[in-house]
Each structure stands twice: as structure tokens, then as C-alpha cells.
Design an enzyme around this catalytic site. Sequence first.
Site, PDB file in Angstrom:
ATOM      1  N   CYS A 119     -26.252  55.592 -23.393  1.00 26.78           N
ATOM      2  CA  CYS A 119     -27.152  54.450 -23.576  1.00 26.78           C
ATOM      3  C   CYS A 119     -26.451  53.101 -23.476  1.00 26.78           C
ATOM      4  O   CYS A 119     -27.109  52.069 -23.344  1.00 26.78           O
ATOM      5  CB  CYS A 119     -27.889  54.553 -24.911  1.00 26.78           C
ATOM      6  SG  CYS A 119     -28.813  56.093 -25.113  1.00 26.78           S
ATOM      7  N   HIS A 252     -30.518  47.699 -26.553  1.00 22.48           N
ATOM      8  CA  HIS A 252     -30.925  49.014 -26.093  1.00 22.48           C
ATOM      9  C   HIS A 252     -32.202  49.412 -26.816  1.00 22.48           C
ATOM     10  O   HIS A 252     -32.303  49.308 -28.034  1.00 22.48           O
ATOM     11  CB  HIS A 252     -29.806  50.024 -26.373  1.00 22.48           C
ATOM     12  CG  HIS A 252     -30.221  51.447 -26.222  1.00 22.48           C
ATOM     13  ND1 HIS A 252     -30.916  51.910 -25.118  1.00 22.48           N
ATOM     14  CD2 HIS A 252     -30.049  52.520 -27.044  1.00 22.48           C
ATOM     15  CE1 HIS A 252     -31.147  53.196 -25.274  1.00 22.48           C
ATOM     16  NE2 HIS A 252     -30.634  53.595 -26.428  1.00 22.48           N
ATOM     17  N   ASN A 282     -37.109  55.554 -25.256  1.00 19.34           N
ATOM     18  CA  ASN A 282     -35.679  55.369 -25.027  1.00 19.34           C
ATOM     19  C   ASN A 282     -35.342  55.899 -23.644  1.00 19.34           C
ATOM     20  O   ASN A 282     -35.346  57.107 -23.421  1.00 19.34           O
ATOM     21  CB  ASN A 282     -34.893  56.110 -26.114  1.00 19.34           C
ATOM     22  CG  ASN A 282     -33.396  55.936 -25.995  1.00 19.34           C
ATOM     23  OD1 ASN A 282     -32.882  55.489 -24.970  1.00 19.34           O
ATOM     24  ND2 ASN A 282     -32.678  56.313 -27.042  1.00 19.34           N
TER      25      ASN A 282
END
Length: 325
Positions: A119, A252, A282
Site C-alpha cells: 500500500c 492511503h 482499499n
Amino acid sequence: MTLYSRITGTGSYLPPRRVSNDELAQELAGRGIETSNEWIVERTGIHARHFVADGVNSSDLALEACRHALEAAGRNAAEVDLIIVATSTPDMVFPSSAAILQHKLGIAGCPAFDVQAVCSGFVYALTVADAMVRTGAAKCALVVGAEVFSRILDFNDRTTCVLFGDGAGAVVLEASDTPGILASDLHADGSHVGILCVPGHVSGGQVLGTPLLHMDGQAVFKLAVRVLEEAARATLAKAGKTEADIDWLIPHQANIRIMQGTAKKLKLGLDKVIVTVHEHGNTSAASIPLALDAAVRGGQVRTGDTVMLEGVGGGFTWGAVLLNL
């Protein structure tokens, strides 16, 4: 003349299939897994995510995002002399998704490689591209985050399968005589590998271990908020800036609670935080460029704004980039 790098165009792409919490809950119920829209929203802030169709890979999503970014920058693919793709879900073991993307763009010859920092991947890739532009190794780079996380989810684990989605985001990064990327700060600590991982690999034509995502949510949360604050402050210090200089925070897009916690520690109001997790879930390395593109095209982030990008992911990896758009 001192060389700098600036983002001159942004782009993103989401697969057509949008999966709402209610639809996902219904699918999980067929597996005997109980969840609900309310349960997911309360814990994550996520309302929906997008999943790819069979046969669609990370490079396919990246291609569409790159086309939008190139159009926004007023460039064509033939002008690109560097491609970096951040992904944890490449098309195949090798070659890189970047090389496959290069061919789909109809070009050849320039460096093309993947960055694997989960990520944090886009922040890592942007930092590498910035360094290459500053040294004169590239003049016009495509920096991409692209993921098909739906392929590595355990749909018998409601604590993880509701979190992730597929998508891609891209930027065109070009050489400039005025600063764009102001500073960055990258870190990793492999001692935390077990709290977020896909502990499987291919050997002798078989998958050994578990090829599905595993996460210790509470451990990730505690670590994420702390290291995101540290990376942001370190990046500000390198740039000679303070929290007051940040116009927009684009973290993020993992979990609304992590994002809120980070903003609070940086003394930033939530009106300065770009949030897309409710619609995208996500999307790992794609989440930051997806959110950036949405904010630019939505008129929130504008030319001249000072923007903090920050990511944290499996590894454990984390980092931040401060830039003037």
C-alpha cells in the site's frame, strides 16, 4: 540549472463492476458469513468497492489510468521515457506489469519496472521516479499504482474481504525548472511481516502456503497511525515546512479511522483530507493516485496547492511525499 520533477497530469480507472456493501453481504451470506452495510461502514467508512471481471489484469487497469493521465498532461505515449508500476498483484510472476503496460501503450525501449511495497507502493514509486528525473535519467515518467486485490481475498474472512477493491491511478511526472516534488521519506521494518501478508508462493507448479491475504487489523491500525505521523513530520522537516503549509492531505485510503487519526495528529481538519475510501475501498498501491485524480478532477486540489501524500502497507513499509501541484 537545477532539475526538479512536477506532476503534470493525473488519471485513474475503476472496473465497471461496483459492489455495494449490501451486495457483498448478500454474497457472503451464501457462504454462511454474516455481515451488513452498517457493520462495514461503522468500522471502515467503506460503502462500496469495484471488482474486475475475469481475464482483466493490473496492466489493463493501469493502461486506462495512464491514457487519462497522458491526456491531462498533453503528452502522448511516445514521449514517455520511464514507466514505474507499483503493484502487489502483478499480471504474472514475470515479466513486470510495467513491461506489459509498456507494450500495451505501443512503445518500447524506455526503462519499465515494478515496485512492490504494497500500500506504500505509489509513494515509493514516485520517490524513485523523482530521483531519476532529478538526475536527468528521465524527462517524462509514468508512475502508476494498479491492483486487482479481489483475486487474493479470503471471502470466508469478513474482517478482510470487505476492505479491498480493484483499480488504478497514474501520474505523469516531468522534468521542470521549478520544484514540484519537495521532499519524501521512506521506511520499512520487516519484523512486522506477519501482521499483513499473503504467505504463499509458487514452487514446482504448486502454490505453497496460503495465497490469500492475512491481516491483524488492530496491530496494523496502531502501527499505521504512528508511522504515518512520523513520516509526515520528517518529510515536512526536510522541505522546511510545517503542518500549516499543507493544503491537502491525501493518505492511503485504507480505513476512515486511520485517516482521521492521522489528520488529528497533524492538527489538520477533516476538510483538508481527501477521502475516497467510501467508494473505492482499499485499493492498495492504487489508492493514493486514485484519490489524487478524483480530487484534481473534482476541483478540490488545484495547481499551486501543497499536498502531502502518505502510505503504509505490508512489509511493513511506509512513507510520505510533499509536493506542489
